[in-house]
Design a protein around this motif. Structure first.
Motif, PDB file in Angstrom:
ATOM      1  N   ALA A 196     -47.028 -52.336 -30.910  1.00 51.82           N
ATOM      2  CA  ALA A 196     -45.977 -51.727 -30.090  1.00 51.82           C
ATOM      3  C   ALA A 196     -45.283 -52.793 -29.243  1.00 51.82           C
ATOM      4  N   THR A 197     -43.977 -52.676 -29.169  1.00 51.12           N
ATOM      5  CA  THR A 197     -43.204 -53.606 -28.342  1.00 51.12           C
ATOM      6  C   THR A 197     -43.398 -53.255 -26.872  1.00 51.12           C
ATOM      7  N   LEU A 198     -42.964 -54.141 -25.992  1.00 51.40           N
ATOM      8  CA  LEU A 198     -43.044 -53.861 -24.556  1.00 51.40           C
ATOM      9  C   LEU A 198     -42.248 -52.606 -24.221  1.00 51.40           C
ATOM     10  N   GLU A 199     -41.080 -52.455 -24.816  1.00 51.16           N
ATOM     11  CA  GLU A 199     -40.279 -51.250 -24.561  1.00 51.16           C
ATOM     12  C   GLU A 199     -41.037 -49.995 -24.978  1.00 51.16           C
ATOM     13  N   GLN A 200     -41.669 -50.023 -26.143  1.00 54.79           N
ATOM     14  CA  GLN A 200     -42.430 -48.858 -26.600  1.00 54.79           C
ATOM     15  C   GLN A 200     -43.622 -48.584 -25.679  1.00 54.79           C
ATOM     16  N   GLN A 201     -44.269 -49.624 -25.253  1.00 52.64           N
ATOM     17  CA  GLN A 201     -45.407 -49.451 -24.356  1.00 52.64           C
ATOM     18  C   GLN A 201     -44.975 -48.855 -23.016  1.00 52.64           C
ATOM     19  N   GLY A 203     -54.637 -45.904 -26.337  1.00 50.18           N
ATOM     20  CA  GLY A 203     -54.911 -45.257 -27.617  1.00 50.18           C
ATOM     21  C   GLY A 203     -53.784 -44.349 -28.058  1.00 50.18           C
ATOM     22  N   LEU A 204     -53.224 -43.598 -27.126  1.00 52.66           N
ATOM     23  CA  LEU A 204     -52.096 -42.715 -27.447  1.00 52.66           C
ATOM     24  C   LEU A 204     -50.872 -43.529 -27.849  1.00 52.66           C
ATOM     25  N   THR A 205     -50.647 -44.631 -27.145  1.00 58.06           N
ATOM     26  CA  THR A 205     -49.520 -45.513 -27.472  1.00 58.06           C
ATOM     27  C   THR A 205     -49.674 -46.037 -28.894  1.00 58.06           C
ATOM     28  N   GLU A 206     -50.878 -46.432 -29.252  1.00 59.52           N
ATOM     29  CA  GLU A 206     -51.137 -46.935 -30.603  1.00 59.52           C
ATOM     30  C   GLU A 206     -50.912 -45.843 -31.646  1.00 59.52           C
ATOM     31  N   LEU A 207     -51.320 -44.614 -31.327  1.00 59.02           N
ATOM     32  CA  LEU A 207     -51.112 -43.517 -32.277  1.00 59.02           C
ATOM     33  C   LEU A 207     -49.626 -43.227 -32.503  1.00 59.02           C
ATOM     34  N   VAL A 208     -48.828 -43.366 -31.455  1.00 63.90           N
ATOM     35  CA  VAL A 208     -47.399 -43.081 -31.583  1.00 63.90           C
ATOM     36  C   VAL A 208     -46.643 -44.263 -32.204  1.00 63.90           C
ATOM     37  N   PHE A 209     -46.940 -45.477 -31.745  1.00 59.76           N
ATOM     38  CA  PHE A 209     -46.135 -46.639 -32.118  1.00 59.76           C
ATOM     39  C   PHE A 209     -46.845 -47.667 -32.997  1.00 59.76           C
TER      40      PHE A 209
END
Length: 178
Positions: free
Chosen positions: A133-138, A123-129
């Motif tokens: 989100a790409t694999l790098e962003q994840q 959820g936090l990853t989705e809020l930021v990216f």
């Protein structure tokens, strides 16, 4: 005589202490009762099982984590840095219980609680990216948010302000945000 809620809180605190020093599986309910000077049936009056006792310790942490994530999702003006700062503050407040979560992964996985924590990170990853989100962003998010949890436990003698500043700066760098 202590009120039941007082006894329940004493049981929770004693269980936390024993679980932290001995581990969940190595701590018997009898040891908890003995430490408190109560009978095992009195302990069972408040908690029907070890699993219920563990859930009672970690549920406030999980509830607050869910509430934090929901508040952040409902805001349209939240910045990634504010999200990181709030996530740090949450973990700092609950670092003892987070440590219990991490040291008792098997027990907590059996209770289905690990999935909750992993869903927070998603959820936090989705809020930021965003949702794509790409694999790098994840991977950046895993390093940032997981590392923040670790920092709240790894440096118990650091002042809150110093640790917060260093951790938030490092997490933002890992995420590639300002």
């Amino acid at each position: 005589m202590a009120r039941p809620s007082d006894t329940k809180q004493r049981i929770l605190q004693t269980a936390r202490e024993l679980f932290a020093t001995q581990g969940v599986q190595q701590t018997s309910l009898q040891e908890i009762a003995d430490r408190l000077g109560i009978t095992k049936p009195a302990l069972y009056y408040h908690f029907a099982s070890r699993e219920e006792l563990i859930r009672s310790i970690v549920t406030p942490l999980l509830d607050e984590g869910e509430q934090f994530l929901l508040r952040m999702r409902n805001r349209t003006d939240v910045t990634p840095r504010e999200l990181v700062e709030g996530f740090f503050d949450f973990h700092y407040r609950h670092r003892e219980d987070v440590l219990l979560l991490l040291t008792e992964m098997t027990t907590l996985a059996e209770l289905g609680l690990i999935d909750v924590v992993l869903s927070w990170r998603a959820g936090l990853t989705e809020l930021v990216f965003g949702t794509e989100a790409t694999l790098e962003q994840q991977t950046r998010a895993v390093l940032a948010f997981g590392g923040m949890q670790d920092c709240t436990m790894q440096f118990p003698d650091a002042s809150f302000d110093e640790l917060r500043a260093a951790t938030v700066t490092a997490a933002c760098a890992a995420l590639g945000i300002d």
